[in-house]
Design an enzyme around this catalytic site. Structure first.
Site, mmCIF file in Angstrom:
data_model
loop_
_atom_site.group_PDB
_atom_site.id
_atom_site.type_symbol
_atom_site.label_atom_id
_atom_site.label_comp_id
_atom_site.label_asym_id
_atom_site.label_seq_id
_atom_site.Cartn_x
_atom_site.Cartn_y
_atom_site.Cartn_z
ATOM 1 N N TRP A 59 -4.733 53.738 38.882
ATOM 2 C CA TRP A 59 -4.188 52.715 39.782
ATOM 3 C C TRP A 59 -5.157 52.433 40.938
ATOM 4 O O TRP A 59 -5.509 51.284 41.209
ATOM 5 C CB TRP A 59 -2.830 53.171 40.318
ATOM 6 C CG TRP A 59 -2.153 52.199 41.245
ATOM 7 C CD1 TRP A 59 -2.419 50.868 41.390
ATOM 8 C CD2 TRP A 59 -1.090 52.484 42.151
ATOM 9 N NE1 TRP A 59 -1.586 50.294 42.319
ATOM 10 C CE2 TRP A 59 -0.756 51.271 42.803
ATOM 11 C CE3 TRP A 59 -0.383 53.631 42.464
ATOM 12 C CZ2 TRP A 59 0.257 51.188 43.762
ATOM 13 C CZ3 TRP A 59 0.629 53.547 43.408
ATOM 14 C CH2 TRP A 59 0.944 52.333 44.042
ATOM 15 N N ASP A 88 -4.759 56.470 32.037
ATOM 16 C CA ASP A 88 -3.570 55.638 32.213
ATOM 17 C C ASP A 88 -3.869 54.530 33.216
ATOM 18 O O ASP A 88 -4.170 54.800 34.380
ATOM 19 C CB ASP A 88 -2.401 56.496 32.709
ATOM 20 C CG ASP A 88 -1.122 55.685 32.842
ATOM 21 O OD1 ASP A 88 -0.492 55.411 31.816
ATOM 22 O OD2 ASP A 88 -0.766 55.322 33.982
ATOM 23 N N TYR A 94 -2.773 46.868 38.168
ATOM 24 C CA TYR A 94 -3.591 47.687 39.071
ATOM 25 C C TYR A 94 -4.848 46.908 39.435
ATOM 26 O O TYR A 94 -5.815 46.865 38.680
ATOM 27 C CB TYR A 94 -3.984 49.009 38.415
ATOM 28 C CG TYR A 94 -2.827 49.911 38.032
ATOM 29 C CD1 TYR A 94 -1.548 49.711 38.534
ATOM 30 C CD2 TYR A 94 -3.035 50.985 37.175
ATOM 31 C CE1 TYR A 94 -0.502 50.550 38.177
ATOM 32 C CE2 TYR A 94 -1.992 51.835 36.821
ATOM 33 C CZ TYR A 94 -0.727 51.611 37.322
ATOM 34 O OH TYR A 94 0.302 52.442 36.963
ATOM 35 N N GLN A 128 7.455 57.550 30.377
ATOM 36 C CA GLN A 128 6.754 57.928 31.609
ATOM 37 C C GLN A 128 7.673 57.714 32.806
ATOM 38 O O GLN A 128 8.201 56.615 33.014
ATOM 39 C CB GLN A 128 5.472 57.098 31.793
ATOM 40 C CG GLN A 128 4.699 57.529 33.024
ATOM 41 C CD GLN A 128 3.309 56.919 33.146
ATOM 42 O OE1 GLN A 128 2.720 56.938 34.236
ATOM 43 N NE2 GLN A 128 2.768 56.397 32.057
ATOM 44 N N TYR A 144 4.536 60.787 36.278
ATOM 45 C CA TYR A 144 3.764 60.158 37.353
ATOM 46 C C TYR A 144 4.255 60.682 38.697
ATOM 47 O O TYR A 144 5.330 61.268 38.780
ATOM 48 C CB TYR A 144 3.775 58.634 37.267
ATOM 49 C CG TYR A 144 5.027 57.885 37.664
ATOM 50 C CD1 TYR A 144 5.347 57.661 39.000
ATOM 51 C CD2 TYR A 144 5.858 57.333 36.704
ATOM 52 C CE1 TYR A 144 6.456 56.929 39.369
ATOM 53 C CE2 TYR A 144 6.974 56.595 37.051
ATOM 54 C CZ TYR A 144 7.273 56.398 38.392
ATOM 55 O OH TYR A 144 8.384 55.661 38.746
ATOM 56 N N LEU A 153 2.041 64.834 42.234
ATOM 57 C CA LEU A 153 1.820 65.467 43.534
ATOM 58 C C LEU A 153 2.867 65.008 44.547
ATOM 59 O O LEU A 153 2.677 65.111 45.755
ATOM 60 C CB LEU A 153 0.411 65.161 44.054
ATOM 61 C CG LEU A 153 -0.721 65.720 43.203
ATOM 62 C CD1 LEU A 153 -2.069 65.432 43.864
ATOM 63 C CD2 LEU A 153 -0.551 67.213 42.992
#
Length: 254
Positions: A21, A52, A57, A192, A220, A223
């Protein structure tokens, strides 16, 4: 690097993926394409074989950079990209507006969620050109379109798979009921969704669902939208960008 089968597709993907992204630049303060290419190639050298990306993006830029990075290494890479977010036509449902700096109601780019079969085919053909490949390994609906029946979207994705333009089919940001609709229409390979140590809602129903039906699960925001990344505390980064910088930086099949 450990790998994992992407559902019934039989494709083997590394458990860690390169999320592309940010390399699109839009909303990220600009990116150096040469550095992005080096980052992708370093990931491949380290054993990552899964990238991915998505048309939205950077409005095509991320896919173009990925295409340049994998030139001459196509056999080493599985490419996942998406359909269903259009900034070039005003159809479907308006999802957000964005300036180059941030998502804002005053933004010049209006992004619509739209998964009509004609649009799906147009997006796949455009992604193939930008990526400079003959086939997309995993095509995913990015968000779910309330204006188009899932059966119609899936029928077009299945035609594209039959024609060899895509190899596997996935759905992102979909309810379990919507996943049922995809599966009722044909073979679905992956789902996803958001998942991290701090956001474990998927463990209650979604992960068992994917195991039960043999779907690969791609995470996704692993973090936790930067809450697990001390880099977000650097004062030089605007707060909204600090929150999102690592949102898609790693995906993992489970």
């Amino acid at each position: 690097m450990q790998d994992h089968t992407l559902g019934p597709s039989g494709l083997r993907a590394s458990r860690i993926a390169f999320g592309a992204w940010a390399i699109g630049g839009w909303n990220w303060g600009g990116q150096d394409d040469a550095e992005s290419i080096r980052a992708i190639q370093s990931a491949l050298d380290a054993g990552v074989n899964f990238i991915d990306t998505a048309p939205v993006y950077g409005f095509g830029r991320s896919e173009e950079v990925v295409g340049r990075a994998i030139a001459g290494r196509r056999d080493d890479v599985l490419i996942a990209t998406k359909v269903g977010m259009r900034w070039d036509i005003a159809r479907g449902k308006l999802f957000f507006r964005s300036s180059e700096e941030e998502i804002t109601p005053e933004g010049e780019k209006a992004v619509h969620v739209y998964c009509h079969p004609d649009s799906v085919r147009q997006e796949v053909e455009a992604s193939l050109r930008r990526l400079k490949v003959d086939a997309i390994d995993l095509i995913q609906t990015h968000w779910q379109d309330e204006t188009t029946p899932i059966a119609d979207t899936m029928a077009e994705l299945l035609r594209l798979r039959e024609q060899g333009k895509v190899k596997a089919i996935g759905a992102c940001n979909a309810s379990l009921a919507q996943l049922d609709e995809y599966r009722a229409a044909g073979r679905l390979d992956a789902n996803q969704e958001r998942y991290s140590l701090l956001d474990r809602a998927a463990e209650t129903e979604r992960l068992p669902y994917c195991r039960r039906h043999g779907l690969a699960f791609l995470a996704y925001s692993p973090l936790a939208v930067r809450r697990m990344d001390s880099y977000s505390r650097r004062p030089s980064i605007p707060s909204w960008r600090a929150m999102w910088t690592r949102c898609w930086s790693i995906s993992a099949t489970a």
